[in-house]
Scaffold this motif. Structure first.
Motif, PDB file in Angstrom:
ATOM      1  N   ALA A  92      33.814  48.642  37.929  1.00 57.87           N
ATOM      2  CA  ALA A  92      33.619  47.559  36.966  1.00 57.87           C
ATOM      3  C   ALA A  92      33.032  46.316  37.623  1.00 57.87           C
ATOM      4  N   LEU A  93      33.528  45.960  38.790  1.00 55.08           N
ATOM      5  CA  LEU A  93      33.031  44.756  39.465  1.00 55.08           C
ATOM      6  C   LEU A  93      31.605  44.945  39.971  1.00 55.08           C
ATOM      7  N   ALA A 151      52.496  51.543  49.380  1.00 54.87           N
ATOM      8  CA  ALA A 151      52.087  51.176  48.025  1.00 54.87           C
ATOM      9  C   ALA A 151      51.710  49.698  47.935  1.00 54.87           C
ATOM     10  N   ALA A 152      52.444  48.843  48.647  1.00 51.07           N
ATOM     11  CA  ALA A 152      52.269  47.399  48.484  1.00 51.07           C
ATOM     12  C   ALA A 152      51.026  46.864  49.179  1.00 51.07           C
ATOM     13  N   ILE A 153      50.725  47.339  50.380  1.00 55.01           N
ATOM     14  CA  ILE A 153      49.628  46.754  51.161  1.00 55.01           C
ATOM     15  C   ILE A 153      48.274  46.934  50.470  1.00 55.01           C
ATOM     16  N   PRO A 154      47.892  48.162  50.057  1.00 55.44           N
ATOM     17  CA  PRO A 154      46.602  48.285  49.356  1.00 55.44           C
ATOM     18  C   PRO A 154      46.561  47.499  48.046  1.00 55.44           C
ATOM     19  N   ALA A 155      47.701  47.456  47.334  1.00 54.83           N
ATOM     20  CA  ALA A 155      47.728  46.732  46.061  1.00 54.83           C
ATOM     21  C   ALA A 155      47.488  45.247  46.270  1.00 54.83           C
ATOM     22  N   THR A 156      48.120  44.670  47.286  1.00 55.85           N
ATOM     23  CA  THR A 156      47.942  43.237  47.552  1.00 55.85           C
ATOM     24  C   THR A 156      46.516  42.929  47.981  1.00 55.85           C
ATOM     25  N   ARG A 208      33.917  34.717  41.653  1.00 52.94           N
ATOM     26  CA  ARG A 208      32.533  34.487  42.063  1.00 52.94           C
ATOM     27  C   ARG A 208      31.550  34.921  40.981  1.00 52.94           C
ATOM     28  N   ILE A 209      31.829  36.062  40.358  1.00 51.50           N
ATOM     29  CA  ILE A 209      30.953  36.525  39.278  1.00 51.50           C
ATOM     30  C   ILE A 209      30.985  35.540  38.116  1.00 51.50           C
ATOM     31  N   ARG A 210      32.180  35.030  37.796  1.00 49.31           N
ATOM     32  CA  ARG A 210      32.291  34.044  36.717  1.00 49.31           C
ATOM     33  C   ARG A 210      31.476  32.792  37.047  1.00 49.31           C
ATOM     34  N   ASN A 240      43.790  40.657  45.693  1.00 46.36           N
ATOM     35  CA  ASN A 240      43.129  39.459  46.213  1.00 46.36           C
ATOM     36  C   ASN A 240      41.616  39.596  46.184  1.00 46.36           C
ATOM     37  N   ARG A 241      41.114  40.746  46.596  1.00 43.99           N
ATOM     38  CA  ARG A 241      39.662  40.954  46.618  1.00 43.99           C
ATOM     39  C   ARG A 241      39.084  40.964  45.198  1.00 43.99           C
ATOM     40  N   CYS A 242      39.780  41.606  44.268  1.00 43.94           N
ATOM     41  CA  CYS A 242      39.285  41.668  42.891  1.00 43.94           C
ATOM     42  C   CYS A 242      39.271  40.293  42.236  1.00 43.94           C
ATOM     43  N   THR A 243      40.328  39.513  42.434  1.00 44.36           N
ATOM     44  CA  THR A 243      40.363  38.191  41.815  1.00 44.36           C
ATOM     45  C   THR A 243      39.301  37.267  42.407  1.00 44.36           C
TER      46      THR A 243
END
Length: 226
Positions: free
Chosen positions: A44-45, A177-182, A194-196, A186-189
């Motif tokens: 999506a990004l 589970a936690a490390i990839p999610a965090t 930046r796209i916004r 952060n990267r997605c937000t």
């Protein structure tokens, strides 16, 4: 001589207390959900980033070529042209007319970016909660292990090691589970932000250009000649 205990990951899961097994299963499901969201957001990004570049290129060079009708860039430009075609109200200043066009384009950008946000709260939840869920499994497993030691009256390493290893394995799964999610959250937000910014900057430039074009005055059918 007692055989050494089996401390392989599969054995730790199968030999663990049912509560700890439930914690491990929950964390594994959370990890699978995390990676599914990461893959979906990557696609999506990438698409939104391409749309942001197309919008900027179209604003810089209006003759750059047609845009896909279902794309974010085309929807944003349509929103701006819709406001422009409504015309400038006699009571509006030039700045207010431009702001109205820009507001319509920004609303289209915001709508498109909001469709990319579902799943991010779950990533944040998994990243923040998983270590504590794993810690709960660890504490429960250690308590269960100590109860077994007390019942058997045997404190040898061969007796203690399996229970402690099972308990600590729950914490390890929680971190997995936690490390990839965090990191992904952060990267997605940051990428969405930046796209916004890129799209809103392009929308501002497009609104300024549209506001300078000859327009229909509200209630009038005639347009000023270029």
């Amino acid at each position: 001589m007692n055989p050494s205990p089996d401390l392989s990951p599969l054995a730790l899961v199968l030999q663990a207390d049912p509560v700890v097994q439930g914690v491990m299963a929950l964390l594994l499901l959370a990890s699978l959900a995390c990676w599914a969201i990461i893959l979906e957001k990557a696609v999506a990004l990438r698409r939104l980033g391409r749309e942001a570049r197309l919008l900027a290129a179209q604003v810089a060079r209006p003759d750059a070529g047609p845009l896909a009708e279902d794309g974010v860039a085309a929807a944003t430009l349509r929103a701006g042209h819709a406001e422009w075609r409504e015309g400038r109200d006699p009571a509006e200043t030039a700045g207010e007319f431009r702001a109205r066009i820009e507001h319509g384009m920004r609303a289209a950008v915001t709508h498109a970016l909001r469709q990319a946000e579902p799943g991010l709260p779950l990533l944040a939840t998994i990243g923040s909660v998983s270590p504590f869920v794993g810690l709960f499994g660890t504490v429960w497993g250690i308590m269960h292990s100590f109860s077994g030691i007390a019942a058997r009256g045997d404190t040898s390493l061969a007796t203690v090691a399996p229970g402690i290893a099972e308990a600590l394995f729950a914490t390890a799964i929680g971190l997995v589970a936690a490390i990839p999610a965090t990191i992904a959250y952060n990267r997605c937000t940051v990428r969405l932000h930046r796209i916004r910014q890129e799209m809103q900057a392009a929308a501002s430039a497009a609104a300024a250009r549209l506001a300078r074009r000859p327009i229909f005055v509200a209630g009038s059918r005639a347009a000023a000649a270029e």
